[in-house]
Design an enzyme around this catalytic site. Structure first.
Site, PDB file in Angstrom:
ATOM      1  N   ASP A  68      26.315  -4.730  17.086  1.00 21.88           N
ATOM      2  CA  ASP A  68      24.992  -5.338  17.257  1.00 21.88           C
ATOM      3  C   ASP A  68      24.803  -6.580  16.394  1.00 21.88           C
ATOM      4  O   ASP A  68      25.497  -6.787  15.397  1.00 21.88           O
ATOM      5  CB  ASP A  68      23.906  -4.333  16.856  1.00 21.88           C
ATOM      6  CG  ASP A  68      23.747  -3.214  17.872  1.00 21.88           C
ATOM      7  OD1 ASP A  68      24.596  -3.094  18.781  1.00 21.88           O
ATOM      8  OD2 ASP A  68      22.773  -2.449  17.738  1.00 21.88           O
ATOM      9  N   HIS A  72      27.978  -3.166  13.505  1.00 22.69           N
ATOM     10  CA  HIS A  72      27.376  -4.493  13.587  1.00 22.69           C
ATOM     11  C   HIS A  72      28.450  -5.568  13.483  1.00 22.69           C
ATOM     12  O   HIS A  72      29.478  -5.367  12.827  1.00 22.69           O
ATOM     13  CB  HIS A  72      26.342  -4.678  12.476  1.00 22.69           C
ATOM     14  CG  HIS A  72      25.153  -3.777  12.655  1.00 22.69           C
ATOM     15  ND1 HIS A  72      25.172  -2.450  12.278  1.00 22.69           N
ATOM     16  CD2 HIS A  72      23.950  -3.993  13.233  1.00 22.69           C
ATOM     17  CE1 HIS A  72      24.012  -1.892  12.611  1.00 22.69           C
ATOM     18  NE2 HIS A  72      23.247  -2.800  13.181  1.00 22.69           N
TER      19      HIS A  72
HETATM   20 NI    NI Z   1      20.140  -4.602  15.487  1.00 23.50          NI
END
Ligand code: NI
Length: 290
Positions: A104, A249
């Site tokens: 992400d 991430h």
């Molecule tokens: Ni996020």
């Protein structure tokens, strides 16, 4: 449409943006979307959430938390028109151990690039939930993600907590990112992941009406919080079940270097355990075919 539900685990993430050393000043400066406070505990959050009849509840960890949204709250809904007839059920798919890596908050030029290098070397396809702000800054990296065969999802324009916005603002957050993504890759992504996993009924309704796939996760590496490489790797090994969606991430501060460092080993572990890597939307398709 399909909906991949949120995990029952605490889903707030990405709070550690207060880096001050020079290496991260640049990164921190790029991340100007707000982050909620870090959850207070790292312990296994086995807390049962209250049942929300309108929400698709996550299944126990042995079962991936993916269900057609049309069956949310009811087991009697008809399958989608695109569903395969049940007679074509493929038992080999059911037995196949599938896992989806998701990254992400990118794209960026540092960690996203490093992650793409590793995925390419390992022959693994993943899913990147990109933020509009970052797409504006790093369109070439988004192009690279798609060129290298990964899936892309919408992670909103400015990474805000959608339930705190008006319906109009919520739609702007999603539609704005859609437009930017489409400008770069030529199509609007089907998948959407809500920042912080914060999902409202209004969002679910909007996604359903738009035939979008709302994607959550059920294994949270907490990479943004500075979890060590060893801890993340053993946690992934321990918690991954067939159908798992693993949250990581590709942008969001210096701790993402741990993600990069951990990734090759985690991939090797899961391959040894017999897992096949798929994108989050592919996971949903397999579920649907069952
Ligand atoms: Ni996020």
């Amino acid at each position: 449409m399909l909906s991949i539900t949120q995990s029952s685990e605490k889903v707030v993430h990405a709070g550690g943006m207060q880096n001050t050393d020079s290496e991260d000043r640049e990164q921190a400066a790029l991340v100007d979307y707000p982050r909620p406070p870090e959850p207070s505990s790292k312990k296994e959050p086995e807390v049962k959430q209250p049942i929300d009849k309108t929400a698709v509840q996550p299944s126990p960890s042995t079962k991936p938390s993916i269900k057609p949204a049309s069956t949310a709250g009811t087991e009697t809904a008809k399958p989608r028109a695109s569903s395969k007839p049940s007679s074509t059920k493929k038992p080999e798919q059911k037995e196949k151990k599938l896992v989806a890596f998701t990254f992400d908050d990118g794209p960026d030029s540092r960690y996203t690039a490093a992650i793409l290098d590793i995925l390419k070397e390992k022959g693994v396809k993943a899913t990147f939930f990109v933020v509009g702000q970052q797409v504006e800054k790093e369109p070439e990296m988004l192009k690279r993600i798609v060129d290298e065969g990964h899936a892309v999802g919408n992670h909103t324009m400015n990474h805000k907590q959608l339930p705190k916005l008006t319906d109009k603002q919520m739609k702007q957050e999603i539609d704005g990112a859609d437009k930017l993504i489409e400008n770069v890759i030529g199509y609007k992504p089907t998948m959407v992941r809500a920042p912080y996993g914060a999902v409202s009924d209004a969002l679910k309704t909007y996604m359903k009406n738009e035939n979008r796939l709302l994607v959550g996760w059920n294994v949270d590496t907490r990479d943004w919080a500075g979890t060590s490489v060893a801890d993340m790797r053993s946690m992934i090994k321990e918690k991954t079940k067939p159908g798992a969606i693993i949250l990581m991430h590709s942008f969001g501060g210096k701790n993402i270097k741990h993600t990069v460092e951990m990734l090759p080993g985690a991939i090797d572990d899961l391959i040894k355990m017999g897992y096949t890597f798929v994108t989050a939307d592919q996971l949903a398709s397999y579920e649907e075919a069952e």
